[in-house]
Design a protein around this motif. Structure first.
Motif, short mmCIF file in Angstrom:
data_model
loop_
_atom_site.label_atom_id
_atom_site.label_comp_id
_atom_site.label_asym_id
_atom_site.label_seq_id
_atom_site.Cartn_x
_atom_site.Cartn_y
_atom_site.Cartn_z
N ARG A 6 -61.55 -45.61 10.99
CA ARG A 6 -62.56 -45.39 12.03
C ARG A 6 -62.52 -46.56 13.00
O ARG A 6 -62.58 -47.71 12.58
N ILE A 7 -62.40 -46.26 14.28
CA ILE A 7 -62.47 -47.30 15.31
C ILE A 7 -63.48 -46.83 16.35
O ILE A 7 -63.46 -45.67 16.77
N TYR A 8 -64.37 -47.75 16.74
CA TYR A 8 -65.43 -47.40 17.70
C TYR A 8 -64.96 -47.71 19.12
O TYR A 8 -64.52 -48.83 19.40
N GLU A 9 -65.10 -46.73 20.00
CA GLU A 9 -64.56 -46.91 21.36
C GLU A 9 -65.29 -48.00 22.13
O GLU A 9 -64.69 -48.74 22.89
N GLU A 10 -66.61 -48.13 21.92
CA GLU A 10 -67.37 -49.10 22.71
C GLU A 10 -66.85 -50.52 22.47
O GLU A 10 -66.89 -51.37 23.34
N ASN A 11 -66.40 -50.78 21.22
CA ASN A 11 -65.99 -52.14 20.88
C ASN A 11 -64.93 -52.08 19.79
O ASN A 11 -65.22 -52.35 18.63
N PRO A 12 -63.68 -51.73 20.14
CA PRO A 12 -62.65 -51.57 19.10
C PRO A 12 -62.45 -52.86 18.31
O PRO A 12 -62.28 -53.93 18.89
N ASN A 13 -62.50 -52.72 16.99
CA ASN A 13 -62.35 -53.88 16.09
C ASN A 13 -60.91 -54.40 16.15
O ASN A 13 -59.97 -53.66 15.84
N PRO A 14 -60.71 -55.68 16.54
CA PRO A 14 -59.35 -56.22 16.67
C PRO A 14 -58.52 -56.10 15.39
O PRO A 14 -57.31 -55.88 15.44
N ARG A 15 -59.20 -56.23 14.21
CA ARG A 15 -58.45 -56.13 12.94
C ARG A 15 -57.89 -54.72 12.75
O ARG A 15 -56.77 -54.54 12.28
N GLU A 16 -58.70 -53.72 13.11
CA GLU A 16 -58.24 -52.33 12.98
C GLU A 16 -57.13 -52.03 13.99
O GLU A 16 -56.15 -51.36 13.67
N ILE A 17 -57.29 -52.54 15.21
CA ILE A 17 -56.24 -52.36 16.23
C ILE A 17 -54.95 -52.99 15.74
O ILE A 17 -53.85 -52.43 15.90
N ASN A 125 -58.98 -43.14 30.12
CA ASN A 125 -60.22 -43.90 30.16
C ASN A 125 -60.82 -43.91 28.76
O ASN A 125 -61.86 -43.32 28.50
N ASN A 126 -60.13 -44.60 27.86
CA ASN A 126 -60.55 -44.69 26.46
C ASN A 126 -60.14 -46.07 25.95
O ASN A 126 -58.95 -46.42 25.98
N ASN A 127 -61.11 -46.86 25.51
CA ASN A 127 -60.84 -48.24 25.11
C ASN A 127 -59.91 -48.35 23.92
O ASN A 127 -59.15 -49.31 23.81
N ILE A 128 -59.96 -47.38 23.01
CA ILE A 128 -59.11 -47.45 21.82
C ILE A 128 -57.64 -47.29 22.24
O ILE A 128 -56.79 -48.12 21.91
N ALA A 129 -57.36 -46.24 23.00
CA ALA A 129 -55.98 -45.98 23.44
C ALA A 129 -55.44 -47.14 24.27
O ALA A 129 -54.32 -47.61 24.08
N ARG A 130 -56.26 -47.64 25.19
CA ARG A 130 -55.78 -48.69 26.09
C ARG A 130 -55.60 -50.02 25.37
O ARG A 130 -54.69 -50.79 25.66
N GLU A 131 -56.48 -50.29 24.40
CA GLU A 131 -56.36 -51.55 23.63
C GLU A 131 -55.10 -51.52 22.77
O GLU A 131 -54.42 -52.52 22.62
N ILE A 132 -54.78 -50.34 22.23
CA ILE A 132 -53.56 -50.21 21.41
C ILE A 132 -52.33 -50.57 22.26
O ILE A 132 -51.51 -51.39 21.86
N VAL A 133 -52.20 -49.96 23.45
CA VAL A 133 -51.00 -50.23 24.25
C VAL A 133 -51.00 -51.64 24.82
O VAL A 133 -49.96 -52.27 24.99
N LYS A 134 -52.19 -52.18 25.06
CA LYS A 134 -52.28 -53.57 25.55
C LYS A 134 -51.75 -54.52 24.48
O LYS A 134 -50.95 -55.41 24.76
N VAL A 172 -54.15 -41.64 11.13
CA VAL A 172 -55.04 -40.89 12.01
C VAL A 172 -56.24 -41.78 12.31
O VAL A 172 -56.88 -42.30 11.39
N ILE A 173 -56.52 -41.98 13.60
CA ILE A 173 -57.68 -42.79 14.00
C ILE A 173 -58.85 -41.86 14.24
O ILE A 173 -58.75 -40.90 15.00
N ASP A 174 -59.95 -42.16 13.57
CA ASP A 174 -61.19 -41.45 13.84
C ASP A 174 -61.93 -42.21 14.93
O ASP A 174 -62.51 -43.26 14.70
#
Length: 206
Positions: A6-17, A125-134, A172-174
């Motif tokens: 589970r990763i929250y879009e508002e504040n993706p956890n760096p450890r999970e990323i 426009n999704n913080n999880i997707a963009r943080e992953i590629v960043k 799979v990311i929730d």
């Protein structure tokens, strides 16, 4: 068996990323949320992972129409030929957002895509997707898991997605319930913009 996190879009956890990045770097396939439907993705630099996705989708890698998911427009020249200022203005206005833009491919494309005249670029426009590629440092190659023949919940409920894809992917990311409307696809490779598919992205901004 796929890992399920589970990763929250508002504040993706760096450890999970970081977990996601490790899986991508070793050639893993992930299912992740975007601002439209959930996507199936892998590291653009990993040939074996790219071949796995092509096999799952039943296409030849060289002829596939996968999108490149980018963090922003800063490294666009690595994948896209020099574009007109007017085209760049359209991209700046629309992204991040629920659009896929078809653009002329650069000569510096990764090997499997060298012959492609055009590529599809996405900055969701999704913080999880963009943080992953960043954090990965380069785009992921992605394809929608939206399937016209499946019950619509498969594209929205991460737990149902896990049930269906458990044996095919590594993670799979929730990221919460997804949408069931894909991105709007606009071809900007010629002089006049051409609407390929009308989806979630409004056409009014054009």
């Amino acid at each position: 068996m796929a890992e399920f996190i589970r990763i929250y879009e508002e504040n993706p956890n760096p450890r999970e990323i970081d977990k996601v990045i490790k899986i991508l770097k070793r050639g893993g396939l992930i299912i992740y949320p975007t601002d439209t439907v959930y996507g199936l993705g892998c590291d653009i630099t990993n040939i074996k992972a790219l071949e796995r996705i092509a096999r799952i989708k039943g296409v030849k890698l060289e002829k596939s129409n996968f999108s490149f998911i980018c963090h922003d427009l800063s490294n666009l020249s690595d994948y896209v030929k020099q574009i007109e200022t007017s085209t760049f203005k359209i991209l700046k206005r629309a992204l991040p957002g629920p659009y896929t833009f078809v653009l002329p491919g650069a000569k510096t494309l990764p090997n499997p895509f060298k012959q492609k005249k055009t590529v599809g670029i996405r900055v969701p426009n999704n913080n999880i997707a963009r943080e992953i590629v960043k954090q990965l440092g380069n785009p992921i190659v992605s394809t929608s898991i939206h399937d016209e023949d499946e019950i619509i919940e498969y594209t929205t409920d991460p737990e149902l997605i896990l049930e269906k894809w458990d044996d095919l992917v590594d993670l799979v990311i929730d990221g919460g319930y997804g949408g069931n409307e894909p991105s709007t696809i606009i071809d900007l490779s010629e002089e006049q913009p051409l609407i390929i598919r009308e989806g979630k992205g409004s056409l009014e901004i054009f």
